[in-house]
Enzyme design. Structure first.
Site, PDB file in Angstrom:
ATOM      1  N   ASP A  41       0.830  -1.209   0.000  1.00  0.00           N
ATOM      2  CA  ASP A  41       0.000   0.000   0.000  1.00  0.00           C
ATOM      3  C   ASP A  41       0.862   1.257   0.000  1.00  0.00           C
ATOM      4  O   ASP A  41       2.049   1.221   0.358  1.00  0.00           O
ATOM      5  CB  ASP A  41      -0.952   0.005   1.201  1.00  0.00           C
ATOM      6  CG  ASP A  41      -0.226  -0.090   2.542  1.00  0.00           C
ATOM      7  OD1 ASP A  41       0.767  -0.844   2.637  1.00  0.00           O
ATOM      8  OD2 ASP A  41      -0.641   0.583   3.501  1.00  0.00           O
ATOM      9  N   GLU A  87      -0.105  -0.912   5.977  1.00  0.00           N
ATOM     10  CA  GLU A  87       1.009  -0.375   6.758  1.00  0.00           C
ATOM     11  C   GLU A  87       0.927   1.141   6.837  1.00  0.00           C
ATOM     12  O   GLU A  87       1.249   1.737   7.863  1.00  0.00           O
ATOM     13  CB  GLU A  87       2.344  -0.799   6.141  1.00  0.00           C
ATOM     14  CG  GLU A  87       3.549  -0.603   7.062  1.00  0.00           C
ATOM     15  CD  GLU A  87       4.185   0.779   6.982  1.00  0.00           C
ATOM     16  OE1 GLU A  87       5.025   1.090   7.840  1.00  0.00           O
ATOM     17  OE2 GLU A  87       3.841   1.556   6.062  1.00  0.00           O
TER      18      GLU A  87
END
Length: 376
Positions: A68, A134
């Site tokens: 991400d 994250e």
């Protein structure tokens, strides 16, 4: 066998995987790992995609990272479209996630590919733990997978997190630990009133001022050989109605501690409460613990990484615990040696995030050689 790591990095950048939406990043990776006969498992929670994969058995080196990214911001300010991987005339690859950390993910996948093709019957185990959570809440990603792996009694010996750890050139800095992070959300209560009649009100800003001064002037610790001294910083402070003639009823203050292994979150909480009570404040206080400090002392993994970097680049890589938190704080709970080793971090989260292609190739070579040193 070097251009494939650039092509994979570009493929990943072109997936608009704003946290926790992975788009097709992990699908791309899974297809490559399937071709190498990895055992693959998806461990998805809510909107987060997580990948656990491994090849071989025995002593384990795990690569960890995230697919991400943070939002690009105003795309008109970018030299090139942020989700269209572009290489300029100087060999710099532009795009959101180029440094943080799609180049790191590509480098670890390609390093494993090349190593396994050269050593199909290698000893030990190569594993991957990837998440799409994250950059946002980090509640359904690595932390959940680690909990599951601990339940299964999975043993990890070494872990390399591919976060962008380098400063001036790839490999010049290795993170072998991180400070803890805890945030206080404080509301100091007073009595709202007219500024012309302060005796009928109780100004929480005035009440809090001496305590604030003590909080920011306190030496929380002196650090140690691995960590700098603990830092306390005000992040947000707000009080008042917006009117110039009203004493506020409440004052909201948010402050964060980045703390060393000399302290615990409980010690910090106790000391803050003591200061607030010392000044007889009426208050409400809520804490959010983002992560405990963790440290991998000099040992097999740090020594191997430094040796490989020295042989490949003729530089002495320094160990550091500076910077923010990472998913290494969750992985360290498994009792393994953990380091962060990745590309230069100068442009992460910025407009025009980029990394030089040559640095990505070097990182892939470093990862591959570390695998070889530990498992070949």
């Amino acid at each position: 066998m070097t251009e494939h790591v650039i092509e994979l990095t570009k493929q990943l950048i072109e997936q608009k995987s704003i946290s926790p939406d992975d788009k097709d990043c992990q699908t791309i990776i899974i297809n490559r790992l399937k071709a190498l006969n990895f055992t693959i498992e998806t461990l998805n929670y809510n909107q987060t995609k997580n990948l656990w994969a491994y090849h071989g058995e025995g002593e384990t080196i795990m690569f960890a990272g995230h697919t991400d990214v943070v939002p690009a911001g105003d795309e008109n300010k970018w030299l090139y479209p942020p989700y269209q991987a572009t290489i300029d005339n100087e060999g710099n690859l532009y795009g959101r996630g180029a440094a943080d950390m799609k180049s790191g993910v590509a480098a670890m996948i390609c390093a494993a590919e090349d190593f396994i093709k050269q050593n199909p019957n290698h000893k030990g185990r190569i594993a991957f733990l990837l998440t799409s959570d994250e950059e946002a809440d980090a509640t359904d990603g690595t932390i959940k997978v680690v909990e599951e792996l601990i339940k299964r009694q999975e043993k990890i010996d070494y872990c390399i997190v591919g976060e962008p750890s380098s400063d001036k050139t790839v490999g010049d800095q290795i993170k072998n630990g991180r400070r803890g992070s805890i945030t206080a959300n404080l509301v100091v209560h007073g009595i709202q009133g007219h500024v012309a009649y302060p005796h009928l009100a109780d100004n929480p800003v005035h009440r809090f001022a001496p305590a604030l001064n003590e909080l920011i002037s306190t030496v929380w610790d002196n650090g140690n050989q691995y960590f700098p001294p603990t830092s306390m910083q005000i992040a947000n402070i707000n009080g008042g109605t917006g009117a110039e003639n009203v004493i506020p009823g409440d004052l909201s203050v948010q402050f964060n501690f980045r703390y060393s292994s000399e302290l615990t979150d409980e010690i910090i909480k106790q000391r803050v409460e003591q200061i607030l009570q010392k000044y007889n404040l009426s208050y409400s206080l809520r804490w959010r613990l983002s992560g405990q400090p963790f440290l991998t002392k000099q040992g097999i993994l740090t020594n191997t990484a430094q040796k490989v970097i020295k042989n490949r680049l003729d530089i002495d890589s320094k160990l550091s615990t500076s910077g923010g938190t990472s998913d290494g704080r969750f992985i360290a709970k498994m009792g393994c040696q953990v380091i962060e080793l990745g590309v230069i971090n100068a442009t992460i989260h910025k407009v025009n995030e980029h990394v030089n292609c040559g640095q990505i190739i070097i990182l892939k070579d470093i990862y591959q050689q570390i695998i070889s040193e530990l498992l070949a």
